[in-house]
Design a protein around this motif. Structure first.
Motif, PDB file in Angstrom:
ATOM      1  N   ILE A 157       0.816  -1.227   0.000  1.00 21.82           N
ATOM      2  CA  ILE A 157       0.000   0.000   0.000  1.00 21.82           C
ATOM      3  C   ILE A 157       0.847   1.273   0.000  1.00 21.82           C
ATOM      4  O   ILE A 157       0.761   2.090  -0.912  1.00 21.82           O
ATOM      5  CB  ILE A 157      -0.970  -0.007   1.211  1.00 21.82           C
ATOM      6  CG1 ILE A 157      -1.940  -1.190   1.081  1.00 21.82           C
ATOM      7  CG2 ILE A 157      -1.756   1.294   1.291  1.00 21.82           C
ATOM      8  CD1 ILE A 157      -2.768  -1.467   2.316  1.00 21.82           C
ATOM      9  N   ILE A 158       1.695   1.446   1.012  1.00 20.91           N
ATOM     10  CA  ILE A 158       2.372   2.734   1.228  1.00 20.91           C
ATOM     11  C   ILE A 158       3.324   3.081   0.087  1.00 20.91           C
ATOM     12  O   ILE A 158       3.375   4.222  -0.369  1.00 20.91           O
ATOM     13  CB  ILE A 158       3.120   2.736   2.585  1.00 20.91           C
ATOM     14  CG1 ILE A 158       2.127   2.531   3.730  1.00 20.91           C
ATOM     15  CG2 ILE A 158       3.901   4.031   2.774  1.00 20.91           C
ATOM     16  CD1 ILE A 158       1.068   3.598   3.879  1.00 20.91           C
ATOM     17  N   ALA A 159       4.079   2.085  -0.403  1.00 22.06           N
ATOM     18  CA  ALA A 159       5.067   2.351  -1.468  1.00 22.06           C
ATOM     19  C   ALA A 159       4.394   2.919  -2.710  1.00 22.06           C
ATOM     20  O   ALA A 159       4.955   3.771  -3.404  1.00 22.06           O
ATOM     21  CB  ALA A 159       5.810   1.066  -1.806  1.00 22.06           C
ATOM     22  N   LYS A 160       3.180   2.459  -2.985  1.00 14.49           N
ATOM     23  CA  LYS A 160       2.482   2.889  -4.212  1.00 14.49           C
ATOM     24  C   LYS A 160       1.922   4.307  -4.088  1.00 14.49           C
ATOM     25  O   LYS A 160       1.984   5.083  -5.046  1.00 14.49           O
ATOM     26  CB  LYS A 160       1.366   1.902  -4.533  1.00 14.49           C
ATOM     27  CG  LYS A 160       1.898   0.559  -4.979  1.00 14.49           C
ATOM     28  CD  LYS A 160       0.802  -0.415  -5.282  1.00 14.49           C
ATOM     29  CE  LYS A 160       1.347  -1.698  -5.883  1.00 14.49           C
ATOM     30  NZ  LYS A 160       2.463  -2.297  -5.164  1.00 14.49           N
ATOM     31  N   ILE A 161       1.375   4.645  -2.927  1.00 12.20           N
ATOM     32  CA  ILE A 161       0.747   5.970  -2.758  1.00 12.20           C
ATOM     33  C   ILE A 161       1.763   7.067  -3.060  1.00 12.20           C
ATOM     34  O   ILE A 161       1.514   7.980  -3.846  1.00 12.20           O
ATOM     35  CB  ILE A 161       0.189   6.142  -1.325  1.00 12.20           C
ATOM     36  CG1 ILE A 161      -0.904   5.119  -1.033  1.00 12.20           C
ATOM     37  CG2 ILE A 161      -0.370   7.558  -1.131  1.00 12.20           C
ATOM     38  CD1 ILE A 161      -1.380   5.104   0.412  1.00 12.20           C
ATOM     39  N   SER A 162       2.960   6.973  -2.439  1.00 10.75           N
ATOM     40  CA  SER A 162       3.952   8.054  -2.572  1.00 10.75           C
ATOM     41  C   SER A 162       4.428   8.193  -4.019  1.00 10.75           C
ATOM     42  O   SER A 162       4.553   9.314  -4.529  1.00 10.75           O
ATOM     43  CB  SER A 162       5.132   7.794  -1.639  1.00 10.75           C
ATOM     44  OG  SER A 162       5.686   6.523  -1.907  1.00 10.75           O
ATOM     45  N   ILE A 163       4.680   7.065  -4.695  1.00 11.80           N
ATOM     46  CA  ILE A 163       5.190   7.131  -6.075  1.00 11.80           C
ATOM     47  C   ILE A 163       4.132   7.701  -7.011  1.00 11.80           C
ATOM     48  O   ILE A 163       4.435   8.517  -7.891  1.00 11.80           O
ATOM     49  CB  ILE A 163       5.666   5.733  -6.537  1.00 11.80           C
ATOM     50  CG1 ILE A 163       6.917   5.345  -5.750  1.00 11.80           C
ATOM     51  CG2 ILE A 163       5.961   5.722  -8.034  1.00 11.80           C
ATOM     52  CD1 ILE A 163       7.389   3.931  -5.957  1.00 11.80           C
ATOM     53  N   PHE A 164       2.881   7.310  -6.829  1.00  7.14           N
ATOM     54  CA  PHE A 164       1.825   7.820  -7.722  1.00  7.14           C
ATOM     55  C   PHE A 164       1.596   9.318  -7.541  1.00  7.14           C
ATOM     56  O   PHE A 164       1.341  10.025  -8.512  1.00  7.14           O
ATOM     57  CB  PHE A 164       0.518   7.049  -7.509  1.00  7.14           C
ATOM     58  CG  PHE A 164       0.458   5.758  -8.274  1.00  7.14           C
ATOM     59  CD1 PHE A 164       0.678   5.741  -9.643  1.00  7.14           C
ATOM     60  CD2 PHE A 164       0.168   4.564  -7.641  1.00  7.14           C
ATOM     61  CE1 PHE A 164       0.629   4.555 -10.363  1.00  7.14           C
ATOM     62  CE2 PHE A 164       0.116   3.372  -8.347  1.00  7.14           C
ATOM     63  CZ  PHE A 164       0.346   3.368  -9.709  1.00  7.14           C
ATOM     64  N   ILE A 165       1.696   9.817  -6.306  1.00  5.99           N
ATOM     65  CA  ILE A 165       1.495  11.261  -6.099  1.00  5.99           C
ATOM     66  C   ILE A 165       2.666  12.052  -6.679  1.00  5.99           C
ATOM     67  O   ILE A 165       2.490  13.132  -7.236  1.00  5.99           O
ATOM     68  CB  ILE A 165       1.293  11.577  -4.598  1.00  5.99           C
ATOM     69  CG1 ILE A 165       0.016  10.902  -4.100  1.00  5.99           C
ATOM     70  CG2 ILE A 165       1.198  13.075  -4.355  1.00  5.99           C
ATOM     71  CD1 ILE A 165      -1.244  11.235  -4.886  1.00  5.99           C
ATOM     72  N   PHE A 166       3.886  11.482  -6.587  1.00  7.79           N
ATOM     73  CA  PHE A 166       5.026  12.129  -7.250  1.00  7.79           C
ATOM     74  C   PHE A 166       4.807  12.148  -8.768  1.00  7.79           C
ATOM     75  O   PHE A 166       5.034  13.158  -9.437  1.00  7.79           O
ATOM     76  CB  PHE A 166       6.326  11.379  -6.908  1.00  7.79           C
ATOM     77  CG  PHE A 166       7.436  11.651  -7.874  1.00  7.79           C
ATOM     78  CD1 PHE A 166       8.055  12.896  -7.903  1.00  7.79           C
ATOM     79  CD2 PHE A 166       7.844  10.685  -8.782  1.00  7.79           C
ATOM     80  CE1 PHE A 166       9.072  13.167  -8.815  1.00  7.79           C
ATOM     81  CE2 PHE A 166       8.844  10.950  -9.684  1.00  7.79           C
ATOM     82  CZ  PHE A 166       9.464  12.196  -9.703  1.00  7.79           C
ATOM     83  N   PHE A 167       4.336  11.020  -9.297  1.00  7.21           N
ATOM     84  CA  PHE A 167       4.048  10.907 -10.738  1.00  7.21           C
ATOM     85  C   PHE A 167       3.006  11.932 -11.197  1.00  7.21           C
ATOM     86  O   PHE A 167       3.062  12.427 -12.317  1.00  7.21           O
ATOM     87  CB  PHE A 167       3.508   9.500 -11.019  1.00  7.21           C
ATOM     88  CG  PHE A 167       4.457   8.653 -11.828  1.00  7.21           C
ATOM     89  CD1 PHE A 167       5.796   9.003 -11.951  1.00  7.21           C
ATOM     90  CD2 PHE A 167       4.010   7.506 -12.469  1.00  7.21           C
ATOM     91  CE1 PHE A 167       6.668   8.219 -12.696  1.00  7.21           C
ATOM     92  CE2 PHE A 167       4.876   6.722 -13.216  1.00  7.21           C
ATOM     93  CZ  PHE A 167       6.204   7.075 -13.320  1.00  7.21           C
TER      94      PHE A 167
END
Length: 563
Positions: free
Chosen positions: A278-288
């Motif tokens: 969960i957590i790893a994906k949230i941060s990368i997608f918001i940066f994207f």
């Protein structure tokens, strides 16, 4: 707040003598995260007036979107930490369970194995410490505004995830999964480093704002008669961003870079998988989100654009996540392929880059994180609730690492409805939300993404998304069938039926009463049951209070487009 907490946890870990204080560290970490979210809420008031604030000479920036997702990451992490901050089972005795008596009386009970106080997760004192490192990396990545801080943030987050995966030292499977994750994660970091190096070489700046300006100027220059930047070609920056995106797609396990995730999810303990998924994906997608928004100006330039690769990845994720998921019989591998197909929806919304699609993207990311979190917590709770039963099937006897991942096969949940109907119903509601059945929250998220895709002319991708969503219902409904309609293979453990357990009721360190009770007095703890209840109600009752969520997503999308 997070960095101070890390320092204090490191110091207290160094000087402590007892190694069984892990549960207290977890509770401290939850308080830290809740306080951090309060700090983020107060700083949100400053950012609501303008377009955000630059921090540390432009290395980071704080905007409404970054602050909202900081709060979201802190709250989700606090919920995940509950799994190790409280014991999973408790003794329930009716006459001492009223609210008034709970605060006055204590139960002293020594048979800790049945309560699971000696579980592996309560022996690992470093767990909350590593979690805080990962959350620090994730919050930095969400707020990053420079090529240097991108790499530092993603590595801080990734190193923590590698350590977290291999934290259970006695588990051979977890060590194998963590090493696989580490080696392939290192490869993806090389792509990110190469992409950032090329961006710097071609633009001469590490600041993302500068790169955004150059991109938009080069787009105008390519089309206008006055060649403002005749020496500059946008192909350079597109190629650099394409290489950068490969590294990040690898880390969010989007197809065709997904091959590491099913094996890793399945090998590492379920409590750890909950966090990694969960957590790893949230941060990368918001940066994207901001990277795509500011570099995909195709108003003037009709040549190749790097965001086309995100559309291709979206298409492959939808197909692979659905088709390969049909053959899975291990529950966490199935969840991994389910994640890949949902990543396809998220990437589709991200690539379109319109107000409607960004609104859909933010909403989908939030609801999917909550649904996925609920699914994993229910899976862990099912494992804890089966202590009272035995299963003599050879297939289950041969399972490795049963202590850390009690539920590994879908067939282990056969007939679970007859053991715990309420938990089975919660699982069914969450799975129906994954499928996208109205009026659950997952339906509205998929509908918003598909609507944005059709409005912007992505008809083929919308059709593929609809078809794969229907096909994926097959493997989801297979779980429902086994849980509700198959006969249970579990039998009540005869040793536990006849067992009498003894405990003492204590008030102000004075013995009040000696108790004798049966094993069916041992039930799931309040922390698990209340968390599952709240998350399930959010998924189920979203249709009655949709306005707050949809308004939040809409306002954030409008702020991004107006800035």
């Amino acid at each position: 707040m997070l960095i101070f907490s890390l320092l204090f946890l490191l110091l207290s870990n160094a000087v402590t003598l007892r190694r069984d204080k892990s549960i207290l560290y977890n509770r401290v970490a939850i308080i830290v995260l809740l306080y951090s979210s309060l700090l983020a809420i107060t700083s949100l008031l400053f950012n609501s007036l303008g377009n955000g604030i630059g921090l540390y000479g432009g290395l980071f920036h704080a905007t409404s979107i970054t602050q909202i997702f900081h709060i979201f990451i802190f709250l989700i992490s606090a919920v995940i930490l509950q799994l190790t901050a409280f014991y999973p089972r408790r003794v329930w005795i009716a006459e001492y369970s009223s609210l008034s008596k709970l605060f006055i009386y204590n139960l002293l009970y020594y048979r800790t194995k049945i309560i699971n106080k000696m579980g592996e997760q309560f022996k690992i004192i470093e767990y909350p410490l590593i979690l805080l490192f990962i959350i620090t990396g994730a919050t930095f990545l969400v707020s990053t505004s420079d090529l240097v801080s991108i790499f530092l943030s993603i590595e801080l987050q990734s190193y923590g995830l590698y350590l977290l995966s291999t934290l259970y030292r006695n588990s051979e499977l977890a060590t194998t999964g963590g090493l696989t994750y580490f080696l392939l994660g290192g490869l993806s970091s090389c792509f990110i480093l190469l992409g950032t190096g090329l961006l710097y070489a071609n633009s001469g700046t590490t600041n993302l704002d500068g790169i955004y300006v150059i991109t938009s100027l080069s787009d105008i220059a390519n089309d206008s008669s006055n060649n403002i930047l005749y020496w500059y070609k946008s192909d350079y920056i597109n190629l650099s961003l394409l290489i950068l995106s490969v590294g990040f797609l690898f880390k969010v396990s989007a197809a065709p870079f997904h091959f590491w995730s099913p094996g890793v999810y399945d090998a590492i303990p379920t409590i750890v998988t909950t966090f990694v998924a969960i957590i790893a994906k949230i941060s990368i997608f918001i940066f994207f989100l901001e990277l795509v928004h500011y570099t995909s100006n195709s108003l003037f330039d009709f040549e190749f654009n790097w965001t086309s690769s995100l559309l291709l990845s979206s298409l492959l994720s939808l197909i692979i996540g659905t088709v390969v998921g049909l053959t899975q019989f291990r529950i966490k591998r199935l969840f991994a392929y389910s994640t890949i197909s949902h990543v396809g929806f998220i990437l589709l919304a991200l690539s379109i880059n319109s107000v409607e699609s960004i609104q859909a993207f933010i909403f989908y990311l939030m609801q999917y994180s909550i649904s996925n979190l609920n699914a994993f917590i229910i899976l862990i709770s099912i494992g804890f609730s089966l202590y009272y039963y035995v299963n003599n099937t050879n297939e289950f006897k041969q399972l490795a690492d049963k202590n850390n991942s009690p539920i590994q096969l879908i067939s282990q949940m056969k007939g679970y409805f007859y053991i715990n109907p309420v938990l089975a119903l919660s699982l069914a509601i969450t799975i129906f939300s994954f499928v996208g059945i109205p009026p659950l929250i997952g339906f509205f998220a998929k509908q918003m993404v598909l609507s944005a895709a059709l409005d912007n002319g992505y008809v083929f991708l919308a059709l593929v998304a609809i078809l794969t969503s229907v096909i994926s219902a097959v493997y989801y409904l297979n779980i429902i069938r086994q849980v509700f309609f198959d006969k249970s293979e579990y039998q009540v453990n005869p040793e536990l039926v006849s067992a009498n357990l003894h405990g003492n009721i204590i008030k102000n360190n004075i013995l009040i009463q000696r108790l004798t009770f049966k094993t069916n007095n041992i039930i799931l703890s309040s922390s698990l049951t209340i968390t599952i209840s709240i998350l399930t109600l959010i998924i189920l009752l979203f249709i009655f209070v949709p306005q707050e969520w949809l308004n939040l997503a809409n306002i954030l999308a409008l702020i991004l487009f107006n800035s």
